[in-house]
Enzyme design. Structure first.
Site, short mmCIF file in Angstrom:
data_model
loop_
_atom_site.label_atom_id
_atom_site.label_comp_id
_atom_site.label_asym_id
_atom_site.label_seq_id
_atom_site.Cartn_x
_atom_site.Cartn_y
_atom_site.Cartn_z
N SER A 91 0.84 -1.18 0.00
CA SER A 91 0.00 0.00 0.00
C SER A 91 0.88 1.24 0.00
CB SER A 91 -0.84 -0.04 1.28
OG SER A 91 -1.52 1.17 1.45
N CYS A 124 -9.53 -0.33 25.34
CA CYS A 124 -10.32 0.74 25.92
C CYS A 124 -10.48 1.89 24.94
CB CYS A 124 -9.65 1.24 27.18
SG CYS A 124 -9.22 -0.07 28.32
#
Lengths: 462, 462
Positions: free
Chosen positions: B194, B320
């Site tokens: 990429s 989280c």
């Protein structure tokens, strides 16, 4: 140099260029990230989506950006078919769709699905009633272009959408050629488009799926673009696509009148300037910038080269090109002449004097190609009399446009009411001999199989 | 502002910018067309392909450009699997591949294929013998990244390629993170990458399929890019991708030494500056610019926000975060702590003083987050004694990193040899409690089912 092939790829609009270079600095980061570069990228993406949605006439959350128009079409068709799997596996397309649609239909067919190709009339238009008749209880999806890319004919999308809506079938519109000119009318369900067709950058297409349309994205899942377009967003291209769509729309009303007048000039004057020409496509319901005509006794590739040498970049749906021996599926479906085919598609901003120069140059160029092709062909040698004194032209092994040239040369030898039989193995003859008959007012009797190639029978009527 | 998230997307290299803007003027036309604008586009495309192929170490006709790295991976895996259909339907991937690879594997599995995920060690590396053992007679394809995107660990590609080659199985290498640093060694069969990871533009990836590898492109057919990447070529992005790959390669030898020294500094000093930190990934076999560590008792998203406020853009594989409650699959596969996770990935050109400033700011930021999270939590309330005097911490409904914070608070109350039971329903606890035990030298006894969530049993050993 005059570039007259906007229907393939339009030169970059200045607004697209400006937006693209500006967003190279602001829009390289991952819009899914929480830090400031990511948030800035997200803002750009959201703004581009809103601008594009406004131009399309849809909600922003109905629109995703894809890497190209082709990918939008492929993903749109695959997702809509999968989403409607329970309804059935029947797909409807028109015979003159862009290859991306027809290739998606082929893939569907190869996977066991059913496909109906709706025919078009001689102008390249479908009829809403033909779409209505093609609808079946197991139809999962129908596809129709907003306007044709080769001849510019505008399709009756609103009416077809209405027929589909009444049957509970979603309609996918390939709006690649028309979105720069205005929103697609009617109650369609899905829409695909490509930025580089309206002067936006390459690397950006868009796919709209109306709320309520069942849609199941195919391929590996990916969290970007609502799961409908995998891969890192090409943000500079997306921003440039949205900005340029807005810009070309602002200029569309004025520019469409101007280009329509220029293409009308070509439509009207080419048949007067060049003998043996057929202008194709609907003369009224058409895109402003496209005009297509075919020249008898001319090889399309040579014509392209000669026009290129004189400074004009155009394209050809002629069968006589190096890349393919199959005539344009659009011209074939319309039943019009494909040999010596030229598509002129004017980009916005095309100058009047360039069109005039094209009209000045074209007759000589066509005449030159005809002379080159016509001269070396011996006439009497290939003609023999047999089978009830019917003339036979043996054009086996001769490539388009030679079979038609040979036919034209011998027709004067045929008595009125008599027939001539053309033996040819070039696929283009199947389309071009009937088209020649129609142009010349001769009667095309039909095709007969032969050991090699086919025999095309023509009766002289006048 | 210091942008330390090059592994997500690198800022555009100046050469990429220059090549891109230059080819906006030269490279907008269709390279399949015969007129001069088309021929010019074709020349640019061919030159870009040659330059990219040289950098990869392959033949130009083995390399196609795709709209993104994700699309290269998806097309490469689907095409290789389909090409080897007769061999079987078994696919091997490592447990720490990029999500594009894992999602392609998921899609293969959903379609009835078999998938083996090869485990990694605590540094994130696979072992060649584990790949060799995973190979089966019906294995159609194996995939392995050249280096991990979250922790920077370099994989033993050459050895794995050798094992695959011996079994007659093609190996697809996802080289997204490493191609800017150098060619991928070993006898691999397919490679995906990429451009925006090496400082090239978004909108360009590449897929290499070695001659002789069976490959059947999936999806609707399309004539562009050898039928392996549908849609109009994004030429400006392609040209910029190739030019920037060449440019970053020219700078790679020097820049890799410099960045390696900077990340080594972070690796060495963070554990001294911040208490309760685990630096993860292989300390030696690693990419120059990536360093990853996890901070106990810290919520990753808050940490990202606080670092962003102080001017640092980093990413986190922490559980989280707002976007997901599942911990990073890479950290989970490695069995290391995920809470308070920070990945620092330095773009080429990162200044030493910015790294020093990061090291100066980090301890305060972490301490601040810990104080915020730690202060409001009542300790005694959630602790009760039952079941043979074993301590129980009820952390039901409490999100990461609270369960670990609670565990840490009560461990001092547990007699040596005694156990504490943590009741938690946050998925992150499953990873982070064992990881905490390993860091603290306590014994992780195991997990028991509970009416709600799970019970994690820990024995105090010292």
């Amino acid at each position: 140099m005059s570039y007259f092939d906007a229907a393939s790829a339009a030169p970059l609009h200045p607004v697209a260029r400006q937006a693209l270079t500006a967003s190279l600095d602001e829009g390289w980061a991952d819009p899914a990230r929480l830090y400031r570069e990511g948030r800035r990228a997200r803002l750009l993406l959201d703004a581009a989506r809103e601008a594009a949605a406004e131009a399309v006439g849809c909600r922003p959350d109905e629109l995703v950006f894809t890497p190209s128009g082709t990918r939008a079409v492929h993903s749109g068709i695959a997702g809509a078919l999968a989403g409607r799997r329970r309804a059935g596996h029947h797909l409807i397309v028109s015979a003159v769709e862009h290859s991306s649609v027809l290739h998606a239909a082929e893939a569907h067919h190869a996977g066991g699905g059913a496909v109906t190709e709706v025919a078009v009339d001689r102008t390249g238009a479908v009829s809403p009633s033909a779409y209505a008749e093609a609808l079946r209880p197991d139809t999962a999806l129908a596809c129709l272009q907003s306007a044709n890319h080769e001849v510019g004919t505008v399709q009756p999308v609103a009416e077809v959408a209405e027929a589909c809506r009444a049957a509970g079938v979603p309609l996918l519109v390939d709006a690649a050629q028309s979105l720069g000119w205005g929103p697609v009318e009617g109650d369609w369900s899905l829409l695909a488009a490509s930025a580089h067709k309206w002067g936006g950058p390459s690397g950006a297409g868009l796919l709209v799926v109306r709320k309520g349309v069942r849609f199941a994205p195919q391929g590996p899942r990916d969290e970007r673009e609502s799961g409908r377009a995998a891969g890192f967003e090409n943000l500079p291209a997306i921003v440039a696509a949205a900005a340029s769509l807005r810009a070309v729309r602002a200029e569309a009303a004025q520019e469409s009148v101007r280009l329509r007048e220029l293409t009308e000039r070509i439509r009207a004057r080419v048949p007067r300037l060049v003998p043996d020409v057929e202008v194709v496509g609907d003369p009224r319901r058409r895109l402003p910038g496209i005009v297509t005509f075919s020249c008898l006794y001319v090889d399309g590739e040579t014509l392209l080269h000669e026009l290129d040498r004189t400074g004009f970049s155009v394209s050809s749906g002629s069968s006589c090109t190096s890349s393919t021996l199959t005539p344009s599926h659009v011209l074939r479906a319309m039943g019009v002449l494909s040999e010596g085919n030229i598509r002129v598609s004017l980009p916005p901003g095309t100058r009047e004097e360039d069109v005039e120069r094209f009209l000045a140059v074209l007759p000589e160029v066509v005449a030159g190609v005809r002379e080159k092709l016509g001269a070396p062909v011996p006439v009497r040698e290939v003609v023999t009399r047999e089978r009830d004194e019917a003339l036979v032209v043996d054009a086996l092994g001769r490539r388009c446009p030679i079979p038609v040239i040979e036919l034209a040369k011998v027709i004067e030898d045929v008595p009125v009411g008599g027939t001539v039989r053309v033996l040819a193995d070039d696929e283009a003859a199947r389309l071009d001999i009937p088209a020649w008959c129609e142009m010349r007012g001769q009667e095309y009797v039909g095709e007969e199989p032969a050991d090699r190639g086919s025999v095309y029978v023509v009766r002289r009527t006048g």
